[in-house]
Design a protein around this motif. Structure first.
Motif, PDB file in Angstrom:
ATOM      1  N   PHE A 500      28.304  -4.917  30.880  1.00 25.40           N
ATOM      2  CA  PHE A 500      29.605  -5.491  31.179  1.00 25.40           C
ATOM      3  C   PHE A 500      29.866  -6.620  30.199  1.00 25.40           C
ATOM      4  CE2 PHE A 500      26.283  -7.276  33.770  1.00 25.40           C
ATOM      5  CZ  PHE A 500      26.406  -8.642  33.573  1.00 25.40           C
ATOM      6  N   SER A 501      31.079  -7.122  30.224  1.00 31.18           N
ATOM      7  CA  SER A 501      31.445  -8.220  29.337  1.00 31.18           C
ATOM      8  C   SER A 501      30.564  -9.432  29.615  1.00 31.18           C
ATOM      9  CB  SER A 501      32.913  -8.593  29.563  1.00 31.18           C
ATOM     10  OG  SER A 501      33.222  -9.816  28.938  1.00 31.18           O
ATOM     11  N   ALA A 502      30.208 -10.142  28.573  1.00 26.53           N
ATOM     12  CA  ALA A 502      29.311 -11.291  28.719  1.00 26.53           C
ATOM     13  C   ALA A 502      30.056 -12.581  28.970  1.00 26.53           C
ATOM     14  CB  ALA A 502      28.446 -11.425  27.463  1.00 26.53           C
ATOM     15  N   SER A 585      33.113  -6.957  38.777  1.00 23.82           N
ATOM     16  CA  SER A 585      32.730  -6.684  40.161  1.00 23.82           C
ATOM     17  C   SER A 585      31.810  -7.789  40.660  1.00 23.82           C
ATOM     18  CB  SER A 585      32.007  -5.341  40.250  1.00 23.82           C
ATOM     19  OG  SER A 585      30.737  -5.423  39.612  1.00 23.82           O
ATOM     20  N   THR A 586      31.494  -7.749  41.957  1.00 21.22           N
ATOM     21  CA  THR A 586      30.583  -8.743  42.527  1.00 21.22           C
ATOM     22  C   THR A 586      29.226  -8.712  41.842  1.00 21.22           C
ATOM     23  OG1 THR A 586      31.671  -8.636  44.680  1.00 21.22           O
ATOM     24  CG2 THR A 586      29.436  -9.495  44.647  1.00 21.22           C
ATOM     25  N   ASN A 587      28.693  -7.516  41.599  1.00 16.89           N
ATOM     26  CA  ASN A 587      27.398  -7.413  40.925  1.00 16.89           C
ATOM     27  C   ASN A 587      27.463  -7.928  39.493  1.00 16.89           C
ATOM     28  OD1 ASN A 587      25.792  -6.430  43.009  1.00 16.89           O
ATOM     29  ND2 ASN A 587      26.298  -4.296  42.587  1.00 16.89           N
ATOM     30  N   GLU A 588      28.530  -7.616  38.797  1.00 16.04           N
ATOM     31  CA  GLU A 588      28.682  -8.104  37.427  1.00 16.04           C
ATOM     32  C   GLU A 588      28.804  -9.623  37.402  1.00 16.04           C
ATOM     33  OE1 GLU A 588      30.966  -4.133  35.667  1.00 16.04           O
ATOM     34  OE2 GLU A 588      32.105  -5.927  36.225  1.00 16.04           O
ATOM     35  N   LEU A 589      29.563 -10.140  38.349  1.00 18.34           N
ATOM     36  CA  LEU A 589      29.739 -11.588  38.426  1.00 18.34           C
ATOM     37  C   LEU A 589      28.409 -12.274  38.706  1.00 18.34           C
ATOM     38  CD1 LEU A 589      32.114 -13.561  38.231  1.00 18.34           C
ATOM     39  CD2 LEU A 589      32.327 -13.437  40.711  1.00 18.34           C
ATOM     40  N   LYS A 591      25.432 -11.250  37.894  1.00 16.06           N
ATOM     41  CA  LYS A 591      24.610 -11.226  36.684  1.00 16.06           C
ATOM     42  C   LYS A 591      25.129 -12.205  35.642  1.00 16.06           C
ATOM     43  CE  LYS A 591      22.949  -6.507  37.322  1.00 16.06           C
ATOM     44  NZ  LYS A 591      22.926  -5.112  36.814  1.00 16.06           N
ATOM     45  N   LEU A 592      26.444 -12.328  35.544  1.00 18.51           N
ATOM     46  CA  LEU A 592      27.020 -13.291  34.609  1.00 18.51           C
ATOM     47  C   LEU A 592      26.597 -14.718  34.934  1.00 18.51           C
ATOM     48  CD1 LEU A 592      30.717 -12.140  34.039  1.00 18.51           C
ATOM     49  CD2 LEU A 592      29.050 -12.661  32.262  1.00 18.51           C
ATOM     50  N   ASN A 619      26.739 -27.031  34.054  1.00 18.94           N
ATOM     51  CA  ASN A 619      27.492 -25.818  34.387  1.00 18.94           C
ATOM     52  C   ASN A 619      28.881 -26.130  34.921  1.00 18.94           C
ATOM     53  OD1 ASN A 619      24.381 -24.515  35.503  1.00 18.94           O
ATOM     54  ND2 ASN A 619      25.451 -23.869  33.665  1.00 18.94           N
ATOM     55  N   LEU A 620      29.351 -27.345  34.681  1.00 24.25           N
ATOM     56  CA  LEU A 620      30.645 -27.758  35.223  1.00 24.25           C
ATOM     57  C   LEU A 620      31.788 -26.908  34.671  1.00 24.25           C
ATOM     58  CD1 LEU A 620      32.185 -29.736  37.014  1.00 24.25           C
ATOM     59  CD2 LEU A 620      32.311 -31.312  35.074  1.00 24.25           C
ATOM     60  N   GLU A 621      31.720 -26.524  33.406  1.00 25.32           N
ATOM     61  CA  GLU A 621      32.807 -25.710  32.852  1.00 25.32           C
ATOM     62  C   GLU A 621      32.905 -24.365  33.566  1.00 25.32           C
ATOM     63  OE1 GLU A 621      34.869 -24.389  28.650  1.00 25.32           O
ATOM     64  OE2 GLU A 621      32.755 -24.977  28.622  1.00 25.32           O
ATOM     65  N   SER A 622      31.764 -23.782  33.913  1.00 23.90           N
ATOM     66  CA  SER A 622      31.784 -22.508  34.652  1.00 23.90           C
ATOM     67  C   SER A 622      32.472 -22.677  35.999  1.00 23.90           C
ATOM     68  CB  SER A 622      30.358 -21.990  34.852  1.00 23.90           C
ATOM     69  OG  SER A 622      29.772 -21.625  33.634  1.00 23.90           O
TER      70      SER A 622
END
Length: 937
Positions: A500-502, A585-589, A591-592, A619-622
């Motif tokens: 998936f997209s990184a 998706s939830t799983n992709e999120l 893993k991200l 991790n504030l930007e995330s």
């Protein structure tokens, strides 16, 4: 099951990175070197054999956490002593050498120590622990605290009258424990604890013995097992170590050692070649579960050397990787189970085990079991991948790096479990610095080959137990055996990580602007007004180096929905985010976000919508990116919606079979009768009426206008970065330049005098709920505070009357509030479980005591106890980000006076007996709603 092991300490203290360690670092480690003991902990032993641990720690200030740990529990009971280890714990609060019956409670309440919230004790199979936090800035109170510990250790009076009086309380605690989960556990314990006395030694004991035991049997247990060589005193807090050591010697050296004592043997479990299968059902169970337990073959031995520590790490990593796989499976289309977990811990003192556990849909335990066994077999055949191992290491980093950074900011009670484990199980306590240095090196040296070679020892065919529980018997032992046998011949593919997209964001938003900055010196906050009308309030604190707490709030919520819209959407409003964001998706999120200590959760409530979350500073930007995307890019996924609805329909099927759940629903429906916006507990039929398109549309509406959103940040904030992210991600949010408020409903819940009786359940257990509630003419902050103090006083009185004098209850729950949101309303709710035959008597006593307060007021003594309790709780939480963000949100958004928070202690101390009597007369003289749950006839 207890999970406090060296792993737990390792988790709490691990540092930021596992990478970049050189071969030179690894070669410098002497693997035969013993794990050291933290030099900041003073450990000693008195001549009578008593061990002590002392550590100076400044959080919270002026507080000392004391523990008396007794290396004796219910496993040491003789056959005629069933339940007496736990009974002895009770008796230590009911008359000792220096504190007559109830005097201990009375004194501790007078200094702000509440039973349950602060003062407590627990009896387990293998040990008993007494918990006592006390003020450390008062010599008299310090001495009193140590006197209490000394009395627990050697000064219990155990008079005939006190023993007989306490039988009722213990029996009520046993009655409370007799739920579906406990009854099923008692049934499967003979297999889980195969070849041991543990199934016959549940700490709560057997009712027949509790009713009839001879007093001498209790006294014999105290004499034989409460002895210095089996005890430890733990003292952690804002203290002088030398002073506390001297007090320990002064109070405990005088306890004589014991000669010719009974040997304190460590009970063991027998190994078994055959897989043991336990299938237990209870109609009142509210969930269906499958658990596979892989018990160690060898008895537990603590890590002693660095090599031991390194050898244990692959087990820890396997559990993380297995948990990742189970999480991903639970979030697939038509998942085999609702959620799952993999963990390692102590079954009992002498035995550890690896556990796989899932919650399944009703009647789908076999499906869950097959999925678990399939995943185990896949791991056995193919092992884990390098990518999975790296993800596990990143996960550890994200979850635990901030704890290491805050090694000098931990609260005192967080150290206690480590020292208890060291005393009872000899688990090492090397301290934060040693663990940080060694863990980074050791973890970096562990490769996937080393992890995978431990799989056969982790998942083995012998010494295994399969436990299946739930409301219905949908699985047989033959089903389980056939599944176990067939899995080995199945075709199984390798585990594949989806690509998936990184990146969270597809493109960067167009920044907005900060148009105004305002400082509040009184609160130490800064307020930013943004170009789209949103506001941001932040406070930089030093409470924790690795923590930033976040919330956001806007008025409106579902109060803006019509009755029809609410009925069609309320069941999914707060589940919409499960579809993911920005195409992920939830799983992709998930893993991200591995390797990032960040969480953001949107909500839509009755009167407000907003966000809760937090992150580490790095991790504030995330956090800002997630917030931006939940505003602008929520996924819409019909497949996810249908899967969610199907899952919830199955889960709701058995929820109301639990008598307590059923009682709560019946009371809720009774009090809200006539409310067109109240729907009760969801049923499968109600889920069929959910309109996903409408719910999604309403979500977009709720988060379409940033103009009336207020954002709050408290913690270790880098102000320049925060402003950069605010400009980029919050000031850029869409705005309609309008503000709205919530709509105040016309309906008001039931008030006055009413009775609701409910019959449900087969156990001889009743629950009484008494509620005083109604409208408030004019809301007043000080009156609200006095009402809270009144509830604390009622708590003290009912504990004395219902528990200590009547022996009629084990515990009660009291909640009180006067609120002006969404309208002025007061509520005082009292709940306690008891025997059916005692319902009328205990209810009458409760109402009589409240009537007495309204007529005659309260004593100065009880008022002071309430004040001390409120102030102690406030002070212990004052240096936390959580308390401050709550206060700032109340002050800025809800327009509560800042003095309510800043002068809280002064306000509490100013409450008078006259104030208490006034609010009692005003609010507790208009009748009450009585709800009673009785067993079904």
């Amino acid at each position: 099951m207890k999970k406090t092991t060296l792993y737990t300490i390792f988790i709490c203290l691990l540092s930021t990175t596992f990478y970049g360690q050189s071969d030179k670092d690894n070669k410098q480690i002497n693997y035969s070197e013993k794990i050291p003991t933290d030099s900041s902990v003073k450990i000693g032993k008195l001549s009578n054999g008593l061990t002590y641990y002392i550590k100076q720690n400044m959080q919270p200030a002026n507080n000392l956490e004391l523990r008396l740990v007794v290396n004796a529990g219910s496993i040491l009971e003789d056959d005629n002593q069933s339940g007496l280890a736990h009974f002895m714990e009770h008796m230590n609060f009911n008359g000792t050498k220096h504190f007559k019956k109830n005097e201990m409670f009375d004194y501790l309440q007078s200094i702000g120590v509440k039973f349950g919230a602060h003062l407590n004790a627990t009896t387990d199979f293998d040990e008993t622990t007494y918990v006592l936090p006390i003020p450390s800035n008062d010599e008299v109170k310090l001495d009193k605290g140590f006197q209490i510990l000394q009395d627990w250790a050697s000064g219990a009076l155990l008079s005939d009258k006190d023993i007989n009086d306490e039988r009722g309380v213990v029996l009520e605690e046993q009655r409370l424990s007799e739920n579906a989960d406990f009854k099923m556990a008692k049934a499967y314990f003979p297999k889980l604890m195969y070849g041991s006395k543990y199934p016959e030694r549940f700490p709560i004991g057997k009712k027949t013995n509790l009713n009839t035991f001879e007093h001498q049997n209790l006294r014999r247990f105290y004499k034989e097992w409460y002895r210095p060589d089996l005890m430890a005193i733990i003292a952690v807090g804002d203290i002088d170590v030398k002073q506390i050591e001297q007090k320990i010697k002064s109070f405990f050296e005088k306890i004589p050692g014991r000669k010719n004592s009974r040997e304190r043997k460590i009970a063991t479990l027998k190994n078994h070649k055959k897989t043991l299968i336990a299938i237990e059902n209870d109609k009142e169970a509210s969930s269906s579960n499958v658990r596979i337990v892989y018990k160690d073959f060898k008895n537990y031995a603590p890590n002693v050397t660095i090599q031991d520590f390194k050898n244990s790490l692959p087990y820890f990593l396997i559990n993380i990787m297995m948990s990742f796989r189970l999480y991903e499976l639970a979030n697939t289309t038509n998942p085999p189970f609702i959620n799952g977990n993999s963990y390692r811990g102590h079954l009992v003192r002498s035995k550890q085990a690896n556990n796989l556990e899932v919650i399944t849909n009703p009647n789908e335990q076999l499906k869950g079991l097959k999925s678990l066994l399939y995943e185990v077999e896949r791991v056995k055949r193919f092992g884990f991948s390098k990518n999975e191992l790296n993800a596990a290491k990143k996960h550890i980093t994200a979850q635990l790096s901030q704890t290491y950074k805050d090694k000098n900011k931990r609260f005192s009670n967080s150290f206690v479990e480590e020292y208890i484990s060291n005393f009872l199980k000899q688990e090492p306590i090397p301290g934060a610095d040693w663990l940080y240095k060694k863990s980074t090196i050791l973890l970096s040296s562990i490769n996937i080959k080393e992890v995978n070679k431990n799989i056969p020892a982790f998942f083995h065919d012998e010494n295994k137990v399969v436990i299946i529980t739930g409301p219905n018997k949908s699985v047989t032992e033959l089903d389980v055996l056939n599944t176990l046998n067939s899995i080995k011949s199945q075709d199984i593919s390798t585990y594949k990580n989806s690509s998936f997209s990184a990146s969270l964001l597809t493109h960067a938003p167009e920044p907005g602007k900060i148009i105004k900055t305002t400082k509040n010196s009184e609160l130490g906050t800064t307020k930013l007004t943004l170009s789209n009308g949103a506001t941001v309030v932040y406070k930089k604190t030093g409470f924790k180096n690795g923590e930033i707490i976040f919330n956001a709030i806007s008025s409106g919520g579902t109060s803006q929905y019509t009755d029809t819209e609410l009925k069609a959407t309320f069941l999914i409003n707060n589940a919409l985010t499960g579809a993911g964001i920005n195409g992920h998706s939830t799983n992709e999120l998930n893993k991200l976000l591995i390797g990032k200590n960040v969480s953001v959760s949107p909500f839509i409530g009755d009167y407000f919508e907003g966000f809760n979350g937090g992150s580490s500073p790095e991790n504030l930007e995330s956090l800002f990116q997630l917030t931006y995307l939940y505003f602008t890019s929520l996924n819409k996924n019909q497949e996810y919606f249908q899967e969610y609805i199907n899952k919830q329909k199955k889960l709701s099927k058995n929820h109301l079979d639990n008598p307590l759940n059923y009682f709560k629903q019946e009371m809720d429906n009774f009090i809200n009768s006539g409310n067109t916006r109240h729907f009760g507990f969801p049923t499968p039929k109600m889920y069929n009426q959910v309109n996903y398109d409408l719910a999604y549309q309403k979500y977009k509406e709720r988060f379409s206008n940033a103009n009336d959103f207020n954002f709050y940040f408290v913690g270790n904030v880098d102000e320049n970065k925060l402003k950069e992210y605010v400009t980029k991600y919050l000031a850029s949010l869409p705005s309609t330049n309008t503000k709205e408020s919530y709509k105040i409903p016309k309906f008001r819940p039931l008030s006055g005098s009413h009775i609701k009786k409910v019959n449900k359940g087969k156990n001889q257990k009743s629950v009484v709920n008494i509620q005083y509630q109604g409208s408030v003419p004019n809301y007043n902050d000080n009156e609200s505070l006095a009402f809270n103090a009144l509830s604390e006083i009622i708590d003290v009185i009912l504990n004395e009357k219902l528990r200590e004098q009547e022996s009629g209850i084990y515990t009660s729950s009291i909640n009180a509030s006067i609120s002006n949101i969404p309208y002025n309303w007061y509520n005082l709710s009292i709940t306690f479980p008891c025997a059916p035959e005692n319902v009328k008597k205990l209810k009458n006593i409760t109402v009589q005591e409240i009537d007495n307060i309204t007529k005659n007021g309260v004593t100065e003594k009880n008022l002071n106890k309430a004040k001390k309790a409120l102030i102690t709780i406030f002070k212990n939480n004052l240096n936390t980000n959580n308390l401050w963000i709550q206060a700032i949100t109340q002050i800025d958004f809800h327009k509560v006076k800042a003095s309510n928070f800043l002068l809280y202690e002064k306000r509490v101390n100013s409450i008078t007996k006259k104030d208490i009597k006034k609010v009692a007369e005003k609010y507790l003289t208009k009748g009450h709603i009585l709800g009673v749950l009785n067993p079904k006839k």
